[in-house]
Enzyme design. Structure first.
Site, PDB file in Angstrom:
ATOM      1  N   GLY A  12       0.798  -1.183  -0.049  1.00 41.47           N
ATOM      2  CA  GLY A  12       0.096  -0.087  -0.039  1.00 41.47           C
ATOM      3  C   GLY A  12       0.969   1.076   0.064  1.00 41.47           C
ATOM      4  O   GLY A  12       2.039   1.298  -0.704  1.00 41.47           O
ATOM      5  N   GLY A  15       4.173   0.487   1.921  1.00 46.92           N
ATOM      6  CA  GLY A  15       4.978  -0.448   0.976  1.00 46.92           C
ATOM      7  C   GLY A  15       5.447  -0.071  -0.332  1.00 46.92           C
ATOM      8  O   GLY A  15       6.692  -0.307  -0.830  1.00 46.92           O
ATOM      9  N   ILE A 119       5.607  -2.908  10.796  1.00 39.85           N
ATOM     10  CA  ILE A 119       5.134  -1.501  10.875  1.00 39.85           C
ATOM     11  C   ILE A 119       3.795  -1.499  11.154  1.00 39.85           C
ATOM     12  O   ILE A 119       3.242  -0.661  11.648  1.00 39.85           O
ATOM     13  CB  ILE A 119       5.343  -0.818   9.661  1.00 39.85           C
ATOM     14  CG1 ILE A 119       7.057  -0.795   9.225  1.00 39.85           C
ATOM     15  CG2 ILE A 119       5.014   0.550   9.597  1.00 39.85           C
ATOM     16  CD1 ILE A 119       7.375  -0.182   7.901  1.00 39.85           C
ATOM     17  N   ARG A 152      10.054  12.912  14.111  1.00 46.76           N
ATOM     18  CA  ARG A 152       9.260  13.834  14.450  1.00 46.76           C
ATOM     19  C   ARG A 152       9.358  14.802  15.589  1.00 46.76           C
ATOM     20  O   ARG A 152       9.643  15.941  15.467  1.00 46.76           O
ATOM     21  CB  ARG A 152       7.801  13.241  14.637  1.00 46.76           C
ATOM     22  CG  ARG A 152       7.148  12.618  13.648  1.00 46.76           C
ATOM     23  CD  ARG A 152       5.871  12.041  13.929  1.00 46.76           C
ATOM     24  NE  ARG A 152       5.052  11.383  12.732  1.00 46.76           N
ATOM     25  CZ  ARG A 152       4.086  10.250  12.608  1.00 46.76           C
ATOM     26  NH1 ARG A 152       3.947   9.743  13.876  1.00 46.76           N
ATOM     27  NH2 ARG A 152       3.580  10.071  11.732  1.00 46.76           N
ATOM     28  N   HIS A 176       4.221   2.729  20.882  1.00 47.86           N
ATOM     29  CA  HIS A 176       3.764   3.594  19.893  1.00 47.86           C
ATOM     30  C   HIS A 176       2.320   3.872  19.840  1.00 47.86           C
ATOM     31  O   HIS A 176       1.424   3.478  19.295  1.00 47.86           O
ATOM     32  CB  HIS A 176       3.853   2.793  18.577  1.00 47.86           C
ATOM     33  CG  HIS A 176       3.818   3.711  17.149  1.00 47.86           C
ATOM     34  ND1 HIS A 176       4.325   5.205  17.139  1.00 47.86           N
ATOM     35  CD2 HIS A 176       2.759   3.655  16.139  1.00 47.86           C
ATOM     36  CE1 HIS A 176       4.084   5.455  15.879  1.00 47.86           C
ATOM     37  NE2 HIS A 176       3.157   4.842  15.608  1.00 47.86           N
TER      38      HIS A 176
END
Ligand code: A3D
Length: 320
Positions: A12, A15, A119, A152, A176
């Site tokens: 997706g 990926g 992930i 981030r 996470h």
């Protein structure tokens, strides 16, 4: 020496970005796998057709059959569903747990020697389940989240101070989720711990607190802007950094969801901790000293992850 083989399980948004970056950087031949027919083939062909432009000598191929990942050196797993506005990562648990079962079995059968980077969210629980379903050694199965969250954090610090991101070392540990633990005392800008940065007037405590809060909610900020899915450029780059450390035995110490077997007082769970990644996989966990506040935040985050792991066991008794 033969080229490395990088298998991307899930083709997706992340990926596809992984495939593009891996090809551009000539990390190795790339296999894109997905259950959606045509998607991995189309993305693989599109990126393959770009390689003559920048002269990368790699092959890309899309497949819908796990046999295609045979012999992969690295598998990066993004299969599953991302969140949409209004959803928490935890809302994805039931559906993505089933996906992890299929992926774990596919990797076990066809790429048992690979270094696996998960992930898929909710990350810490999914990588824990993926390791169990695949049966691969715990040091060969890790989760990507901390590199992204820390990136981030570093970006927001750079934006505030005007210091290059190259001279910022930011650390975010724990699970996470929105209770992840940005490590203020251990993160540095130009070598100065953030606590001293405030003392020297680079920013106020309130401004630092706002950056910490923005980091914790960083994923949601992107989801709300995109509206149709979640972040993919920064997550892909973060996983590539981990794959490179493994493939080139760089021995980088990165914040990684690693299997804890006693470290930080934790047993049989995955959570974000500083981890040395080399040719052996997750070779060593570095143990930071926590003060009372940091320990309380870390414990809270660990409790959230443990809650999700228990939920996985409830859904799939084979994990209990
Ligand atoms: P998306 O673009 O929807 O891609 C997911 C792909 O998985 C799709 O192409 C699906 O067809 C495919 N898929 C679904 N089920 C299977 C299956 N059983 N086997 C193989 N492929 C399957 O999502 P995305 O790439 O944006 O995100 C992927 C995952 O990463 C989601 O779970 C996100 O929540 C997660 N994510 C994690 C982070 C972290 O930092 C941990 C950051 C951003 C996104």
């Amino acid at each position: 020496m033969a080229r490395n083989k990088i298998a991307l399980i899930g083709s997706g948004m992340i990926g596809g970005t992984l495939a593009h970056v891996a090809a551009r950087e000539e990390l190795g031949d790339v296999i894109l796998f997905d259950i959606a027919e045509g998607l991995p083939q189309g993305k693989g062909l599109d990126i393959a057709e770009s390689t003559p432009v920048y002269g990368a000598s790699v092959n890309l191929k899309g497949v819908n059959d796990y046999a295609g990942i045979a012999g992969a050196d690295v598998c990066i797993v993004t299969a599953g569903v991302p969140r949409k506005p209004g959803m928490s990562r935890d809302d994805l648990l039931g559906i993505n747990l089933k996906v992890m079962k299929a992926v774990g079995e596919g990797i076990k059968a066809h790429a048992p020697n690979a270094f696996v980077i998960c992930i898929t969210n909710p990350l810490d629980a999914m990588v824990w389940a993926l390791q169990k379903f695949s049966g691969l050694p715990t040091e060969k199965v890790v989760g990507m989240a901390g590199v992204l969250d820390s990136s981030r954090f570093a970006y927001f610090l750079s934006e505030k101070t005007g210091v290059s991101v190259a001279d910022i070392h930011a650390w975010t540990l724990g699970g996470h989720g929105d209770d992840m633990v940005p490590m203020v005392r251990h993160s540095t800008v130009g070598g100065l711990p953030l606590t001293q940065l405030v003392a020297q007037g680079w920013m106020s405590q309130a401004e630092l607190d706002a950056i910490v809060e923005r980091t914790r909610k960083g994923g949601g900020e992107i989801v709300n802007l995109l509206k149709t899915g979640s972040a993919y450029y920064a997550p892909a780059e973060s996983a590539i950094a981990m794959a490179k450390s493994y493939l080139a035995d760089q021995k980088r110490v990165l914040p990684v969801a690693s299997y804890c077997s006693g470290q930080y007082g934790l047993k049989d769970m995955y959570v974000g901790v500083p981890t040395l990644i080399g040719a052996g996989g997750a070779e060593k966990i570095v143990e930071f000293d926590f003060n009372a506040d940091e320990k309380a935040m870390f414990d809270k985050s660990v409790a959230s992850v443990n809650g999700l792991i228990e939920a996985c066991k409830g859904i799939d008794p084979s994990l209990a």
